[in-house]
Design an enzyme around this catalytic site. Structure first.
Site, PDB file in Angstrom:
ATOM      1  N   LYS A 293      -5.022 -11.757  -5.490  1.00 65.24           N
ATOM      2  CA  LYS A 293      -6.530 -11.752  -5.487  1.00 65.24           C
ATOM      3  C   LYS A 293      -7.767 -11.027  -5.893  1.00 65.24           C
ATOM      4  CE  LYS A 293      -6.592  -8.515  -1.206  1.00 65.24           C
ATOM      5  NZ  LYS A 293      -6.402  -7.899  -0.545  1.00 65.24           N
TER       6      LYS A 293
ATOM      7  N   LYS B 248     -11.101  -5.108  -5.992  1.00 64.60           N
ATOM      8  CA  LYS B 248     -11.969  -3.630  -6.679  1.00 64.60           C
ATOM      9  C   LYS B 248     -10.598  -2.820  -6.209  1.00 64.60           C
ATOM     10  CE  LYS B 248     -14.593  -0.111  -7.318  1.00 64.60           C
ATOM     11  NZ  LYS B 248     -16.067   1.181  -6.671  1.00 64.60           N
TER      12      LYS B 248
ATOM     13  N   LYS C 131       0.936  -1.444  -0.029  1.00 60.85           N
ATOM     14  CA  LYS C 131       0.058   0.017   0.180  1.00 60.85           C
ATOM     15  C   LYS C 131       0.774   1.307   0.236  1.00 60.85           C
ATOM     16  CE  LYS C 131      -4.635  -2.143   1.226  1.00 60.85           C
ATOM     17  NZ  LYS C 131      -4.944  -2.048   2.870  1.00 60.85           N
TER      18      LYS C 131
HETATM   19  P1  TYM Z   1     -10.604  -6.022   4.666  1.00 59.45           P
HETATM   20  O1  TYM Z   1     -11.919  -4.811   4.953  1.00 59.45           O
HETATM   21  O2  TYM Z   1      -9.495  -5.956   3.468  1.00 59.45           O
HETATM   22  O3  TYM Z   1     -11.411  -7.193   3.874  1.00 59.45           O
HETATM   23  C1  TYM Z   1     -12.261  -7.958   5.443  1.00 59.45           C
HETATM   24  C2  TYM Z   1     -12.241  -9.518   4.914  1.00 59.45           C
HETATM   25  O4  TYM Z   1     -12.976  -9.933   3.797  1.00 59.45           O
HETATM   26  C3  TYM Z   1     -11.177 -10.859   3.315  1.00 59.45           C
HETATM   27  N1  TYM Z   1     -10.661 -11.086   1.849  1.00 59.45           N
HETATM   28  C4  TYM Z   1     -11.000 -11.393   1.291  1.00 59.45           C
HETATM   29  N2  TYM Z   1     -11.023 -13.150   1.641  1.00 59.45           N
HETATM   30  C5  TYM Z   1     -11.029 -14.237   0.428  1.00 59.45           C
HETATM   31  N3  TYM Z   1     -10.804 -13.618  -0.994  1.00 59.45           N
HETATM   32  C6  TYM Z   1     -10.692 -11.999  -1.185  1.00 59.45           C
HETATM   33  N4  TYM Z   1     -10.969 -12.335  -2.808  1.00 59.45           N
HETATM   34  C7  TYM Z   1     -10.997 -11.386  -0.492  1.00 59.45           C
HETATM   35  N5  TYM Z   1     -10.460  -9.843  -0.222  1.00 59.45           N
HETATM   36  C8  TYM Z   1     -10.625  -9.776   1.697  1.00 59.45           C
HETATM   37  C9  TYM Z   1     -10.563 -11.024   4.320  1.00 59.45           C
HETATM   38  O5  TYM Z   1      -9.320 -11.219   4.521  1.00 59.45           O
HETATM   39  C10 TYM Z   1     -10.871  -9.979   4.939  1.00 59.45           C
HETATM   40  O6  TYM Z   1     -11.164 -11.121   6.301  1.00 59.45           O
HETATM   41  N6  TYM Z   1      -7.643  -5.202   8.500  1.00 59.45           N
HETATM   42  C11 TYM Z   1      -8.847  -6.276   7.722  1.00 59.45           C
HETATM   43  C12 TYM Z   1     -10.094  -5.802   8.932  1.00 59.45           C
HETATM   44  C13 TYM Z   1     -10.522  -5.593  10.008  1.00 59.45           C
HETATM   45  C14 TYM Z   1      -9.977  -6.930  11.114  1.00 59.45           C
HETATM   46  C15 TYM Z   1     -10.072  -6.486  12.628  1.00 59.45           C
HETATM   47  C16 TYM Z   1     -10.393  -8.075  10.278  1.00 59.45           C
HETATM   48  C17 TYM Z   1      -9.456  -4.829  10.834  1.00 59.45           C
HETATM   49  N7  TYM Z   1      -9.614  -4.802  12.166  1.00 59.45           N
HETATM   50  C18 TYM Z   1      -9.838  -7.398  13.130  1.00 59.45           C
HETATM   51  C19 TYM Z   1     -10.452  -9.171  11.669  1.00 59.45           C
HETATM   52  C20 TYM Z   1     -10.071  -9.143  13.124  1.00 59.45           C
HETATM   53  C21 TYM Z   1      -8.802  -5.804   6.574  1.00 59.45           C
HETATM   54  O7  TYM Z   1      -8.308  -4.803   6.205  1.00 59.45           O
HETATM   55  O8  TYM Z   1     -10.053  -6.491   5.859  1.00 59.45           O
END
Ligand code: TYM
Length: 335
Positions: free
Chosen positions: A197, A200, A114
């Site tokens: 992966k 968007k 990022k």
């Molecule tokens: P984020 O918002 O990027 O994604 C949310 C969840 O979706 C999963 N994910 C995917 N799984 C499978 N295939 C994909 N292409 C795909 N894209 C996204 C991510 O692995 C995630 O589980 N930092 C985290 C949010 C967060 C969080 C937390 C999660 C903040 N605090 C505490 C768990 C516990 C994030 O940016 O996820």
């Protein structure tokens, strides 16, 4: 009583990857785990690690909340809330920053990726320290189980390290959480470049991802035009056939059938056409049902009531935990 915690960041519209990798897992676990309290939130503080439009951010927070419920989370079983409405997340986030070493943060793959993208607008400090806030989100509730997709595993490992470090420095304070990534669907791939992966923000064309809010006809077309190799046999091999393997994963996740079973069904096919056609229908119909419920919820009072109540419940836990944490650190004037 065990506790499960997870969240999604409202930085873009939800994709099929978020659904299969995260939301669908929350729903399955909600329906199968016993003796477990669920805390599922919208990670809006994480969104501002990169510049956000205020109106859009507000809309996306509501969207995720509505989708959580539309996808099957039951607000009677799950505490659903918005992260910034529980101030203790930020306070414990700072304490986690004071527990972590800067080298640990700099090693995070997502930060490295990022950082490159944000160069034009300037890299915010919080983009670096973001995993400390994520650790706080989890440790604040003494989570035992944290369901996430593959891309979040490294952050979860760091959370475990920070919990153990804090516990050994100040005495047993936090539960050390376990990650949970689904066997099928932990990394749904980009439909046009299945080595990446589905995301968007990281995609070059709209055809690369499916949004939960895409019109159903467009969703079906995106599946039909997904990139696949020139061989026509349908089998699972992520190296040789990343496109077909990704589609098989989606198929399996949405129908709850095993990949072997699906492969068997198509073993005599001489082209991908009917496989893609049928998958397009499965994905389109699945998301159409979710969209209907989403539309009923998105402007409802019910949604606000659920989130108000969720924040209230979360605050009770968070405050109690922070009293203990502050006292462990000596940040408490009276004994
Ligand atoms: P984020 O918002 O990027 O994604 C949310 C969840 O979706 C999963 N994910 C995917 N799984 C499978 N295939 C994909 N292409 C795909 N894209 C996204 C991510 O692995 C995630 O589980 N930092 C985290 C949010 C967060 C969080 C937390 C999660 C903040 N605090 C505490 C768990 C516990 C994030 O940016 O996820």
């Amino acid at each position: 009583m065990k506790r499960l915690v997870s969240g999604i960041k409202p930085t873009g519209e939800l994709t099929l990857g978020n659904y299969i990798g995260a939301i669908q897992q929350f729903v399955k676990l909600q329906d199968t785990l016993e003796d477990t309290e669920f805390f599922i939130f919208i990670a809006d503080l994480h969104a501002i690690t990169t510049p956000q439009d205020k109106q859009l951010l507000r809309k996306r927070v509501r969207d995720i909340a509505a989708f959580y419920i539309a996808c099957g989370l039951d607000p009677h079983k799950v505490t659903l809330f918005v992260q910034s409405e529980v101030m203790e997340h930020a306070l414990l986030g700072y304490i986690m920053e004071s527990t972590a070493y800067i080298g640990e943060m700099e090693r995070m793959i997502q930060f490295k990726e990022k950082k490159q993208k944000e160069k034009a607008t300037g890299v915010r400090t919080s983009l670096l320290t973001y995993p400390a806030l994520m650790a706080a989100d989890i440790l604040l509730y003494d989570a035992n189980l944290v369901p996430v997709g593959e891309d979040q595993r490294q952050h979860l490992e760091l959370t475990r390290t920070l919990a153990e470090r804090f516990n050994s420095q100040y005495g047993d304070t936090f539960a050390v959480p376990e990650g949970y990534t689904p066997k099928v669907g932990a990394k749904i791939k980009n439909l046009q470049d299945p080595t990446k992966k589905m995301s968007k923000s990281e995609a070059e064309t709209e055809k690369a991802y499916i949004l939960l809010l895409d019109p159903v006809a467009q969703i079906k077309n995106k599946i039909k035009s997904a990139v696949t190799d020139s061989d026509t046999k349908i089998y699972f091999d992520e190296k040789k056939k990343p496109g077909i393997s990704n589609l098989l994963t989606i198929y399996s996740a949405l129908t709850e059938r095993s990949i072997e079973d699906i492969v068997k069904q198509y073993e005599n096919e001489t082209s991908y056409a009917s496989f893609k056609q049928e998958l397009a229908e499965i994905v389109g119909n699945h998301i159409e049902k979710i969209q209907k419920r989403y539309l009923e919820l998105i402007n409802s009072k019910e949604l606000d009531e659920i989130l108000d109540k969720g924040a209230e419940t979360a605050r009770l836990y968070a405050r109690r935990k922070m009293t203990k944490v502050l006292s462990r650190l000596g940040l408490q004037r009276k004994k």
